[in-house]
Design an enzyme around this catalytic site. Structure first.
Site, PDB file in Angstrom:
ATOM      1  N   CYS A 296      72.231   4.908  60.405  1.00  0.00           N
ATOM      2  CA  CYS A 296      73.356   4.604  59.472  1.00  0.00           C
ATOM      3  C   CYS A 296      73.713   3.132  59.400  1.00  0.00           C
ATOM      4  CB  CYS A 296      74.794   5.272  60.212  1.00  0.00           C
ATOM      5  SG  CYS A 296      76.290   5.309  59.082  1.00  0.00           S
ATOM      6  N   HIS A 297      74.371   2.507  60.016  1.00  0.00           N
ATOM      7  CA  HIS A 297      74.731   0.782  59.546  1.00  0.00           C
ATOM      8  C   HIS A 297      73.898  -0.002  60.728  1.00  0.00           C
ATOM      9  CE1 HIS A 297      78.204   2.321  57.276  1.00  0.00           C
ATOM     10  NE2 HIS A 297      77.841   1.064  56.603  1.00  0.00           N
TER      11      HIS A 297
END
Length: 217
Positions: free
Chosen positions: A115-116
């Site tokens: 994800c991030h």
């Protein structure tokens, strides 16, 4: 949920996180690692506990096993970086996390980020020339840092496992277990050595930083 045998018996894995980590992106990989026989430690910027982010609100808290300044990359066989905007944005600005990850990258040991979390990899200087994926909003940041970005559920590049979102967790966990079982990637370590040789020295050299810590590693 991905089922595994004890492929990671005797392996020690660090999960680095802070407040705002995406609930599923920490707890599901942690469960998969433990089911595979790994010993998992939660590292963070602060002692005590860290709070997750779940369904657009604060969620369950998790106890921190060790403050990252009290840990050393040589103590771990692999690292997991869960996502969550707040979590990843905080950690990428954390000097101690950056130093830990820079040193870990140099070992060529496997890393899994979702994800991030690739924001943290950018700060560690390990995405240039690597093929990876992430949450879609990081695409430009990663490309600007020299990465080859692709919109795929999971990508493996010489021991670096990346995925986009929680929906990719089954594929992410499967590849994570496989890469962690294989261990150190010689090509990744060689690449890191070359990058280190040509990289301008920062204000605080990584080796100097760890040699100066008052620990009994």
């Amino acid at each position: 949920m991905f089922k595994s045998d004890k492929k990671l018996r005797d392996k020690k894995v660090a999960i680095i996180a802070t407040h705002g980590f995406e609930f599923s992106e920490l707890f599901e990989p942690k469960k998969a690692l433990e089911e595979a026989g790994a010993r998992v430690e939660i590292l963070s910027r602060e002692a005590g506990s860290i709070k997750s982010w779940k369904d657009n609100n604060w969620g369950e808290s998790l106890a921190v096993d060790k403050v990252i300044t009290d840990a050393h990359p040589s103590d771990y066989d692999a690292v997991v970086l869960p996502g969550g905007v707040i979590n990843a944005d905080t950690l990428r600005a954390c000097r101690d996390t950056k130093m830990f990850m820079e040193e870990f990258v140099r070992t060529g040991k496997p890393i899994a980020a979702i994800c991030h979390a690739p924001w943290i990899l950018i700060e560690a200087g390990c995405v240039d020339g690597r093929r990876l994926t992430s949450y879609k909003s990081l695409k430009s940041d990663l490309i600007n840092a020299g990465a080859y970005w692709a919109d795929e559920e999971v990508i493996v590049d010489n021991g670096l496992v990346t995925s986009r979102t929680p929906k990719d967790l089954p594929a992410f966990n499967k590849k994570m277990i496989e890469e962690f079982a294989e261990g150190r990637n010689a090509e990744a370590a060689q690449r890191a050595e070359i990058d280190q040789a040509v990289k301008p020295k920062s204000d605080t050299d990584v080796e100097t930083y760890y040699n100066s810590q008052n620990s009994i590693w």
